[in-house]
Design a protein around this motif. Structure first.
Motif, PDB file in Angstrom:
ATOM      1  N   ALA A  11      -2.215  -2.216   6.092  1.00 41.48           N
ATOM      2  CA  ALA A  11      -2.108  -0.770   6.302  1.00 41.48           C
ATOM      3  C   ALA A  11      -2.874   0.007   5.232  1.00 41.48           C
ATOM      4  O   ALA A  11      -3.277  -0.543   4.200  1.00 41.48           O
ATOM      5  CB  ALA A  11      -0.643  -0.357   6.290  1.00 41.48           C
ATOM      6  N   ASP A  12      -3.070   1.316   5.525  1.00 43.27           N
ATOM      7  CA  ASP A  12      -3.756   2.181   4.565  1.00 43.27           C
ATOM      8  C   ASP A  12      -2.881   2.412   3.327  1.00 43.27           C
ATOM      9  O   ASP A  12      -1.665   2.321   3.387  1.00 43.27           O
ATOM     10  CB  ASP A  12      -4.056   3.543   5.207  1.00 43.27           C
ATOM     11  CG  ASP A  12      -5.016   3.401   6.393  1.00 43.27           C
ATOM     12  OD1 ASP A  12      -5.799   2.443   6.374  1.00 43.27           O
ATOM     13  OD2 ASP A  12      -4.959   4.239   7.311  1.00 43.27           O
TER      14      ASP A  12
ATOM     15  N   ASN B  32       3.395   2.589   1.119  1.00 42.60           N
ATOM     16  CA  ASN B  32       3.665   3.807   1.876  1.00 42.60           C
ATOM     17  C   ASN B  32       4.277   3.389   3.208  1.00 42.60           C
ATOM     18  O   ASN B  32       3.591   2.842   4.073  1.00 42.60           O
ATOM     19  CB  ASN B  32       2.355   4.579   2.086  1.00 42.60           C
ATOM     20  CG  ASN B  32       2.527   5.800   2.969  1.00 42.60           C
ATOM     21  OD1 ASN B  32       3.587   6.019   3.556  1.00 42.60           O
ATOM     22  ND2 ASN B  32       1.491   6.604   3.073  1.00 42.60           N
TER      23      ASN B  32
ATOM     24  N   SER C 251       2.747   4.322   6.708  1.00 45.69           N
ATOM     25  CA  SER C 251       1.444   3.745   7.073  1.00 45.69           C
ATOM     26  C   SER C 251       1.616   2.520   7.971  1.00 45.69           C
ATOM     27  O   SER C 251       0.704   2.144   8.702  1.00 45.69           O
ATOM     28  CB  SER C 251       0.666   3.360   5.815  1.00 45.69           C
ATOM     29  OG  SER C 251       1.320   2.300   5.127  1.00 45.69           O
TER      30      SER C 251
ATOM     31  N   LYS D 185       3.647   4.520  11.611  1.00 44.35           N
ATOM     32  CA  LYS D 185       3.371   5.896  12.065  1.00 44.35           C
ATOM     33  C   LYS D 185       3.005   5.998  13.545  1.00 44.35           C
ATOM     34  O   LYS D 185       3.234   7.024  14.181  1.00 44.35           O
ATOM     35  CB  LYS D 185       2.268   6.522  11.199  1.00 44.35           C
ATOM     36  CG  LYS D 185       0.945   5.783  11.225  1.00 44.35           C
ATOM     37  CD  LYS D 185      -0.035   6.373  10.213  1.00 44.35           C
ATOM     38  CE  LYS D 185      -1.326   5.554  10.157  1.00 44.35           C
ATOM     39  NZ  LYS D 185      -2.228   6.059   9.101  1.00 44.35           N
TER      40      LYS D 185
END
Length: 333
Positions: free
Chosen positions: A105-106, A47, A50, A53
């Motif tokens: 990252a998430d 993503n 992520s 951001k």
């Protein structure tokens, strides 16, 4: 204007349906030998937002990414356009830093077969025509697991480390620092010396020429990955292109060449490459943004549109850029 565009779109869809009907009536090619080169890697898909951001970019495009700011700003430039792009990171340490950020990252991380050559080889090997597919490109430990077993390779499989390409995906409507993505797409960053030099080219062509001498010919050669030569120093790029051109010209006429182009930042280099390689290719492929860029660097001009009508007295200006790239305006509410 919108009604005319809708009617034009219906005509195009009808035309494509007729072409599909004609193609279905033709016998399915069986047992064809297809060689696909010259880039293979493992795609790391994340993503994209992520990672970035919390950062505040100043959108701009860069030809080569040299700093973290270059990376963030270039991603933002293509994000706000909703267009796909691929850029080369000239520092292996910076690339490792970006990959580490992605790993921390998430969101989930996916690992997939990557590189146009490896992807096309995979699709060809899956067809019911049972093509005999030869892939040129490094197939390391991870890609060996991902790649189908019925794809032949020039070198040994599963012994080396795979080049990693980082793919930052985002959906339509995603927001970042006041920007909204107009369509779903991806931004790709690479730092891959093996593919940047197309080191798979010579071993694969040596294998094909050996087959030729024994009267075993390939029914097509798909030449892909040449966009990655952009990662070389400018003074070395065209020497490599010319070497590739001279080698491809030695192919037997029974083996047509399909040139597969991809995202590039340097317009001058794209023009030079096209002028050298299109003349020896039987066909070429590219996406809509790449088509527009190629059209422009080769001198193509656009018409203007007023109230849904093309306004141009020049017979060579018959469409707008949006028409060439297939962008249809959103209908009004």
């Amino acid at each position: 204007g919108l009604l005319m565009m809708a009617a034009r779109r219906r005509k195009i869809l009808d035309y494509l349906k007729k072409l599909n009907d004609i193609a279905r009536k033709r016998p399915l090619p069986k047992d064809k030998k297809i060689a696909v080169g010259f880039n293979a890697n493992v795609d790391m898909i994340v993503n994209g937002l992520s990672i970035v951001k919390t950062l505040k970019p100043k959108p701009r495009d860069v030809k080569i990414i040299s700093t973290l700011t270059d990376f963030v700003d270039s991603f933002a430039y293509w994000f706000q356009k909703g267009a796909a792009a691929e850029r080369f990171v000239d520092s292996p340490d910076l690339f490792k830093e970006i990959v580490s950020s992605a790993e921390a990252a998430d969101g989930k991380i996916l690992y997939r077969t990557g590189g146009n050559a490896a992807l096309m080889a995979t699709n060809l090997a899956s067809l019911s025509c049972k093509c005999d597919v030869l892939l040129g490109g490094i197939v390391g430990k991870q890609l060996d697991v991902l790649l189908q077993s019925n794809i032949k390779t020039v070198g040994k499989r599963g012994f080396e480390e795979d080049p990693i390409h980082l793919i930052l995906e985002y959906p339509k409507g995603a927001t970042w620092n006041g920007m909204v993505a107009p369509r779903a797409n991806r931004f790709i960053v690479v730092s891959d010396e093996y593919n940047a030099n197309l080191k798979a080219f010579e071993p694969m062509m040596k294998y094909i020429f050996k087959e030729q001498k024994e009267n075993r010919y390939y029914d097509a050669l798909i030449a892909s990955g040449l966009n990655q030569l952009e990662g070389l120093k400018k003074e070395n790029r065209m020497a490599r292109v010319l070497k590739i051109k001279e080698t491809l010209k030695m192919l037997h006429p029974r083996t047509p060449i399909h040139l597969e182009l991809a995202s590039m930042a340097d317009r001058k280099f794209l023009k030079q490459m096209a002028e050298e390689l299109l003349s020896i290719s039987d066909s070429f492929g590219l996406n809509e943004e790449e088509l527009a860029m190629l059209y422009e660097v080769l001198g193509g001009k656009y018409a203007t549109m007023l109230d849904g009508q093309i306004i141009s007295k020049n017979p060579l200006k018959v469409f707008t850029r949006d028409q060439l790239t297939g962008k249809i305006p959103e209908p009004r509410a």
